[in-house]
Design a protein around this motif. Sequence first.
Motif, PDB file in Angstrom:
ATOM      1  N   ASP A   1      68.982 -12.977  21.986  1.00 54.73           N
ATOM      2  CA  ASP A   1      67.713 -11.569  20.628  1.00 54.73           C
ATOM      3  C   ASP A   1      68.919 -10.532  20.177  1.00 54.73           C
ATOM      4  N   SER A   2      68.714  -9.689  19.553  1.00 57.19           N
ATOM      5  CA  SER A   2      69.520  -8.951  18.358  1.00 57.19           C
ATOM      6  C   SER A   2      70.509  -7.983  19.162  1.00 57.19           C
ATOM      7  N   LYS A   3      70.890  -8.069  20.595  1.00 57.37           N
ATOM      8  CA  LYS A   3      71.401  -7.274  20.667  1.00 57.37           C
ATOM      9  C   LYS A   3      72.771  -8.700  21.762  1.00 57.37           C
ATOM     10  N   GLY A   4      72.364 -10.109  22.274  1.00 55.60           N
ATOM     11  CA  GLY A   4      73.408 -11.247  22.374  1.00 55.60           C
ATOM     12  C   GLY A   4      72.987 -11.993  23.126  1.00 55.60           C
ATOM     13  N   LEU A   5      73.109 -12.350  23.668  1.00 56.15           N
ATOM     14  CA  LEU A   5      73.106 -13.865  24.989  1.00 56.15           C
ATOM     15  C   LEU A   5      72.654 -13.517  26.219  1.00 56.15           C
ATOM     16  N   TYR A   6      72.145 -14.301  26.818  1.00 51.36           N
ATOM     17  CA  TYR A   6      71.436 -13.542  27.734  1.00 51.36           C
ATOM     18  C   TYR A   6      71.130 -14.861  29.189  1.00 51.36           C
ATOM     19  N   LEU A   7      71.940 -14.584  30.619  1.00 47.33           N
ATOM     20  CA  LEU A   7      71.479 -15.270  31.664  1.00 47.33           C
ATOM     21  C   LEU A   7      70.267 -15.108  32.780  1.00 47.33           C
ATOM     22  N   LYS A   8      69.533 -16.078  32.876  1.00 50.19           N
ATOM     23  CA  LYS A   8      68.464 -15.602  33.799  1.00 50.19           C
ATOM     24  C   LYS A   8      69.128 -16.025  35.359  1.00 50.19           C
ATOM     25  N   ASP A   9      69.501 -15.710  36.508  1.00 51.43           N
ATOM     26  CA  ASP A   9      69.607 -16.350  37.482  1.00 51.43           C
ATOM     27  C   ASP A   9      69.566 -15.336  38.553  1.00 51.43           C
ATOM     28  N   GLY A  10      69.209 -16.370  39.553  1.00 49.04           N
ATOM     29  CA  GLY A  10      68.456 -15.886  40.312  1.00 49.04           C
ATOM     30  C   GLY A  10      67.183 -14.439  40.283  1.00 49.04           C
ATOM     31  N   GLY A  11      66.798 -14.889  39.177  1.00 54.56           N
ATOM     32  CA  GLY A  11      65.073 -14.001  38.764  1.00 54.56           C
ATOM     33  C   GLY A  11      65.746 -12.181  37.922  1.00 54.56           C
ATOM     34  N   VAL A  12      67.340 -12.865  38.043  1.00 49.34           N
ATOM     35  CA  VAL A  12      67.676 -11.164  37.191  1.00 49.34           C
ATOM     36  C   VAL A  12      68.593 -11.875  35.797  1.00 49.34           C
ATOM     37  N   LYS A  13      67.996 -10.902  34.094  1.00 48.02           N
ATOM     38  CA  LYS A  13      68.475 -11.476  33.404  1.00 48.02           C
ATOM     39  C   LYS A  13      69.545 -10.636  32.946  1.00 48.02           C
ATOM     40  N   TYR A  14      71.019 -11.230  32.851  1.00 48.04           N
ATOM     41  CA  TYR A  14      72.105 -10.570  33.179  1.00 48.04           C
ATOM     42  C   TYR A  14      72.564 -10.836  31.269  1.00 48.04           C
ATOM     43  N   LEU A  15      73.440  -9.175  30.373  1.00 49.43           N
ATOM     44  CA  LEU A  15      73.924  -9.658  29.023  1.00 49.43           C
ATOM     45  C   LEU A  15      75.659 -10.281  28.940  1.00 49.43           C
ATOM     46  N   LEU A  16      75.439 -11.274  28.687  1.00 45.99           N
ATOM     47  CA  LEU A  16      76.751 -12.290  29.089  1.00 45.99           C
ATOM     48  C   LEU A  16      77.960 -11.519  27.626  1.00 45.99           C
TER      49      LEU A  16
ATOM     50  N   LYS B   1      81.746  -6.842  29.131  1.00 51.32           N
ATOM     51  CA  LYS B   1      81.733  -7.514  30.877  1.00 51.32           C
ATOM     52  C   LYS B   1      80.661  -7.756  31.199  1.00 51.32           C
ATOM     53  N   ALA B   2      80.924  -8.855  32.119  1.00 45.49           N
ATOM     54  CA  ALA B   2      79.545  -9.335  32.218  1.00 45.49           C
ATOM     55  C   ALA B   2      79.536 -10.563  33.748  1.00 45.49           C
ATOM     56  N   ARG B   3      78.271 -10.395  34.652  1.00 48.74           N
ATOM     57  CA  ARG B   3      78.050 -10.127  35.633  1.00 48.74           C
ATOM     58  C   ARG B   3      78.022 -12.097  35.543  1.00 48.74           C
ATOM     59  N   ILE B   4      78.901 -13.138  36.795  1.00 48.68           N
ATOM     60  CA  ILE B   4      78.020 -14.233  36.853  1.00 48.68           C
ATOM     61  C   ILE B   4      78.449 -14.569  38.062  1.00 48.68           C
ATOM     62  N   LEU B   5      77.445 -15.282  38.914  1.00 50.76           N
ATOM     63  CA  LEU B   5      77.318 -15.391  40.521  1.00 50.76           C
ATOM     64  C   LEU B   5      77.753 -14.782  41.415  1.00 50.76           C
ATOM     65  N   GLY B   6      77.515 -13.309  41.397  1.00 48.45           N
ATOM     66  CA  GLY B   6      78.168 -12.317  41.623  1.00 48.45           C
ATOM     67  C   GLY B   6      80.268 -11.300  41.550  1.00 48.45           C
ATOM     68  N   LYS B   7      79.981 -12.166  40.492  1.00 47.86           N
ATOM     69  CA  LYS B   7      82.225 -11.808  40.095  1.00 47.86           C
ATOM     70  C   LYS B   7      81.533 -11.061  38.488  1.00 47.86           C
ATOM     71  N   GLU B   8      82.153  -9.871  38.735  1.00 50.02           N
ATOM     72  CA  GLU B   8      82.826  -9.830  37.537  1.00 50.02           C
ATOM     73  C   GLU B   8      83.362  -9.318  36.607  1.00 50.02           C
ATOM     74  N   LEU B   9      83.059 -10.173  35.231  1.00 54.05           N
ATOM     75  CA  LEU B   9      84.206 -10.509  34.927  1.00 54.05           C
ATOM     76  C   LEU B   9      84.733  -9.389  33.038  1.00 54.05           C
ATOM     77  N   THR B  10      85.707  -9.654  32.306  1.00 60.87           N
ATOM     78  CA  THR B  10      86.172  -8.742  31.350  1.00 60.87           C
ATOM     79  C   THR B  10      86.033  -9.478  30.937  1.00 60.87           C
ATOM     80  N   PHE B  11      86.076  -9.943  29.413  1.00 57.92           N
ATOM     81  CA  PHE B  11      86.442 -10.475  28.503  1.00 57.92           C
ATOM     82  C   PHE B  11      86.991 -10.420  27.471  1.00 57.92           C
ATOM     83  N   THR B  12      87.800 -10.795  26.636  1.00 60.92           N
ATOM     84  CA  THR B  12      88.642 -10.539  25.796  1.00 60.92           C
ATOM     85  C   THR B  12      88.862 -11.246  24.402  1.00 60.92           C
ATOM     86  N   ALA B  13      88.405 -11.018  23.255  1.00 64.70           N
ATOM     87  CA  ALA B  13      88.788 -11.662  22.220  1.00 64.70           C
ATOM     88  C   ALA B  13      89.615 -11.797  21.299  1.00 64.70           C
ATOM     89  N   GLY B  14      90.446 -12.701  21.411  1.00 60.27           N
ATOM     90  CA  GLY B  14      91.447 -13.376  21.196  1.00 60.27           C
ATOM     91  C   GLY B  14      91.828 -13.307  19.653  1.00 60.27           C
TER      92      GLY B  14
END
Length: 215
Positions: free
Chosen positions: A97-112, A124-137
């Motif tokens: 959507d206008s904010k970005g890309l989402y993942l539907k996982d386990g009935g919950v929608k996460y902004l990736l 930051k994004a949460r994937i399979l129970g892990k919180e990840l920090t992303f950096t664009a290089g």
Amino acid sequence: MHAAMRLGRIACILLSCLLTVSCARKVQEFSFPMGEGASWTYSGAYSSKLASGSIKLPVSSHTLLVQGAREIDGEKYHQLLVTLEETPYATILLQNDSKGLYLKDGGVKYLLFPRSLSKGATWKARILGKELTFTAGGEKQVTTPAGTYQAMKISFKSESQLSGAFWCAHSTGAVIIDYTDGDERPPRSLHLELREFKKPRNPATGQDSPEPSSK
């Protein structure tokens, strides 16, 4: 094998997210080229270091295929079928959507991923129970079995010991992925390179979409 499949599932989700990314020279924006029939096939290897030495498990075919859309709770999601070594493994649901890309996982929608990025941006994004920090290089030219691309690096790490990086090319998506899951014992790494990219079929004609103007 279970650990390799777990590592593969994390890779599938991260790869499917980055397939939708189109990299501009200074700003990275989502283009979402995910029409019916689009597919990305990767090859590479899992590796692990043991007390007795290193082991490596080849990955000859790791594929993501767009199989149309699906409506859930009144919202439209793109369906990506994941196959590992020609065996169906999982279906991933993505939405933008206008904010970005989402993942539907386990009935919950996460902004990736946010819709646009510039060098140095972090999120930051949460994937399979892990919180990840992303950096664009930055960008550089990379070569895979599918060709040579001008690609942007996106690195990521968890609060524990999961870390790695993707190289994302304009109009194609993720062309290389490298990461290590240090939470596993022994730690396991994965390296994948794009082997083949098939453009989505034009819904009006059933034919392949036109070639992108540049890589």
